[in-house]
Enzyme design. Structure first.
Site, PDB file in Angstrom:
ATOM      1  N   HIS A 156       0.835  -1.198   0.000  1.00  0.00           N
ATOM      2  CA  HIS A 156       0.000   0.000   0.000  1.00  0.00           C
ATOM      3  C   HIS A 156       0.875   1.256   0.000  1.00  0.00           C
ATOM      4  CE1 HIS A 156      -3.332  -2.660   1.183  1.00  0.00           C
ATOM      5  NE2 HIS A 156      -4.124  -1.691   0.718  1.00  0.00           N
ATOM      6  N   LYS A 160      -0.568   4.891   4.621  1.00  0.00           N
ATOM      7  CA  LYS A 160      -1.464   3.959   5.338  1.00  0.00           C
ATOM      8  C   LYS A 160      -0.986   3.758   6.773  1.00  0.00           C
ATOM      9  CE  LYS A 160      -3.896  -0.426   4.875  1.00  0.00           C
ATOM     10  NZ  LYS A 160      -5.161   0.196   5.279  1.00  0.00           N
TER      11      LYS A 160
END
Ligand code: NAD
Length: 268
Positions: A156, A160
């Site tokens: 990601h 995040k």
């Protein structure tokens, strides 16, 4: 026509959700909530999302729009989401929750609303990921007890805040349930130093955080002589936002209960 309000409307998902609601012929944008005291209160939601004026302004208080919406969509943070859930219970509203990173206690707190509030809670709202969960269940049943090692690798973007991703954990849970190996016991979330060889039954997790990756998950089933990899790659947040709007429309007709995207899509 489902009247939708979005909490966390200034966030990455919030802005994408404005776009998705605006594109959906059966949904209408009824409001958007920003953090209390935010300088964005009063801003036009369409301008905030870069899709042109919508004539609906951001507010920093849910109470001010309570009569305007049917379903709330919430992609924020665990404590914020649980407060909004309490608000929905109090005011007879429905809620679609995409927030991830809830602790066990926070999950239990959320679950306690299942008899009072129609709610959809899913760590990943994309149709593709939810189909992938079904494929993983099938693969785990076929291979998990036949000497195939199972590893989940997720990547990601650098912003995040929780790890492994809610989606990676959900993938692990689906396979753990299929194999009757509780994830709490068999999940391995860290390998560092002299950690020894892998055990046959563990389900391993690895996390990558880099740049602007929207979300990628690979599950590897590896044995001597072959390896199967099932991969899902999200290239735009729109896939999550469209899934959330679909969930909101679906939820508008449902009684109190805790649902997930498998229910919404009809895969359960
Ligand atoms: P983000 O940080 O860009 O956005 C969160 C927003 O919430 C911020 O704008 C913040 O100001 C706002 N916020 C915080 N407290 C608030 C409050 N009290 N009232 C109103 N707004 C408030 O994060 P993001 O990338 O949009 O992700 C948000 C969440 O959604 C994360 O938990 C992420 O993991 C999850 N997510 C889920 C899916 C899915 O499909 N379920 C997909 C992507 C992201």
């Amino acid at each position: 026509m489902t009247r939708i309000a979005i909490v966390g409307v200034a966030g990455r998902m919030g802005r994408t959700l404005v776009n998705a609601v605006q594109q959906d012929a059966d949904a209408t944008l009824a409001g958007g909530i920003v953090e209390q005291g935010s300088s964005l209160a009063g801003a036009d939601l369409g301008e905030l999302a870069g899709v042109g004026k919508q004539g609906v302004m951001a507010s920093d208080s849910l109470a001010t729009i309570v009569d305007d919406f049917d379903v709330l969509i919430d992609f924020t943070a665990p404590r914020v989401t649980l407060n909004n859930l309490a608000f929905c219970a109090e005011h007879g509203k429905r809620i679609v929750i995409g927030t991830t990173g809830l602790s066990d206690d926070e999950q239990a707190e959320l679950d306690a609303y299942r008899d009072r509030v129609p709610l959809v809670f899913a760590p990943n709202m994309s149709v593709g990921v939810n189909l992938t969960l079904k494929l993983l269940e099938t693969a785990a049943k076929a291979l998990g007890d036949e000497g195939y090692d199972i590893e989940v690798i997720e990547s990601h973007h650098r912003h995040k805040v929780d790890a492994p991703s809610g989606t990676a954990l959900k993938m692990g849970e689906v396979m753990a349930d299929a194999l009757e190996r509780p994830l709490k016991e068999y999940g391995v979330f860290e390998r560092v130093g002299q950690c020894g060889p892998r055990s046959d039954d563990e389900i391993g997790f690895a996390t990558v955080r880099a740049g602007d990756i929207v979300g990628e998950h690979t599950v590897m089933f590896a044995t001597e002589g072959e390896r199967i990899e099932i991969t899902h790659k999200a290239s735009s947040r729109m896939t999550f936002a469209k899934g959330a709007v679909r969930a909101a429309r679906w939820l508008a007709e449902r009684p109190a209960g805790r649902y997930d995207m498998q229910d919404v899509i009809g895969l359960s």
